[in-house]
Design an enzyme around this catalytic site. Sequence first.
Site, PDB file in Angstrom:
ATOM      1  N   CYS A 114       0.842  -1.197   0.000  1.00 38.66           N
ATOM      2  CA  CYS A 114       0.000   0.000   0.000  1.00 38.66           C
ATOM      3  C   CYS A 114       0.872   1.240   0.000  1.00 38.66           C
ATOM      4  O   CYS A 114       1.937   1.270   0.617  1.00 38.66           O
ATOM      5  CB  CYS A 114      -0.903  -0.007   1.234  1.00 38.66           C
ATOM      6  SG  CYS A 114      -2.113   1.339   1.279  1.00 38.66           S
ATOM      7  N   CYS A 121      -0.523   0.477  10.399  1.00 40.85           N
ATOM      8  CA  CYS A 121      -0.869  -0.608   9.470  1.00 40.85           C
ATOM      9  C   CYS A 121       0.367  -1.343   8.986  1.00 40.85           C
ATOM     10  O   CYS A 121       1.290  -0.744   8.428  1.00 40.85           O
ATOM     11  CB  CYS A 121      -1.636  -0.036   8.281  1.00 40.85           C
ATOM     12  SG  CYS A 121      -2.086  -1.282   7.049  1.00 40.85           S
TER      13      CYS A 121
END
Length: 350
Positions: A114, A121
Amino acid sequence: MDSTKAPLLGKTLDELTQIVLDLGMPKFTAGQIASWLYGRKVASIDEMTNLSVKNRERLKECYEVGATAPVHEMRSVDGTVKYLFRTPEGDYVESVYIPDADRATLCVSSQVGCKMNCKFCMTGKQGYTNSLTAAQILNQIYSIPERDTLTNVVFMGMGEPFDNLDEVLRALEILTASYGYAWSPKRITVSSVGLRKGLRRFLDESDCHLAISLHSPFPAQRQELMPAEKAFSIVEIVDILRQYDFSKQRRLSFEYIVFKGVNDSLIYAKELVRLLRGLDCRMNLIRFHAIPNVDLEGADMETMLAFRDYLTQHGLFATIRASRGEDIFAACGMLSTAKQQANKQNNETV
């Protein structure tokens, strides 16, 4: 899976129609293929028995179903299952099956890694490698044993869906179209940090539910947690959302991980109420799953209950999401990161 052949999985009816016409097959054959793919979920073109042998052979020259089984799975004591899929390029993505009473939800990924680099995260720590095709997104549903018991799908796995919106919208079309899975859009939720380039387009082109990752109502602090805030503020996101009607079919929710001593006090609850006042939405409060080398901790349940109760008492309906699969690399990106690191170590010792 033959890398020289293109997958039929992930093709819309229009795309299947063009394929059969290009191969000199009758136009109606496209509907038959779609039925075999998305209705009966066949493993091979040979199973499409209402196509003539000649047309099946013609189709097999350039195409295959394109479904691939998970390469690894981890099962939790609470019934949660984390699946690991390998892409043709040798990368890994995860999906998570979550049974809960009469609901069975699958959390799917839209990218390998990502770009958003959110502090909390694990996927963001991987960096960005690639975006998944609609075939690779749908394969996460197509190739698990629980596929026929699913009640809901959420795009909350690895990656930012709005950063891969063309392929996500193609997958959503197939999931909701009459020729595809024929699911109600109410069964699907797409989660996003709220990228400007995708937010309006998603709202205009899809009726699926929307979840926005919020995590702090204060822009400066949100930017520390979520660098995407710098390019597109939560204030701007909320202003756009106010222009849409969420009172009917589509549901709007906000995701809020409650971090101990960071965003869990009354001042945050008050600001959330102010920021979202008048917006038809709900707040999902989430316990934090710790990840390596990140100095964040989850708030205790007493704090989360008080936070939830304040929001609800002041007109912002809030729930605490049940924590699942803590014994099997629960945090998104943990399993794929571990697999990639193990492969790298193996390669270095060869």
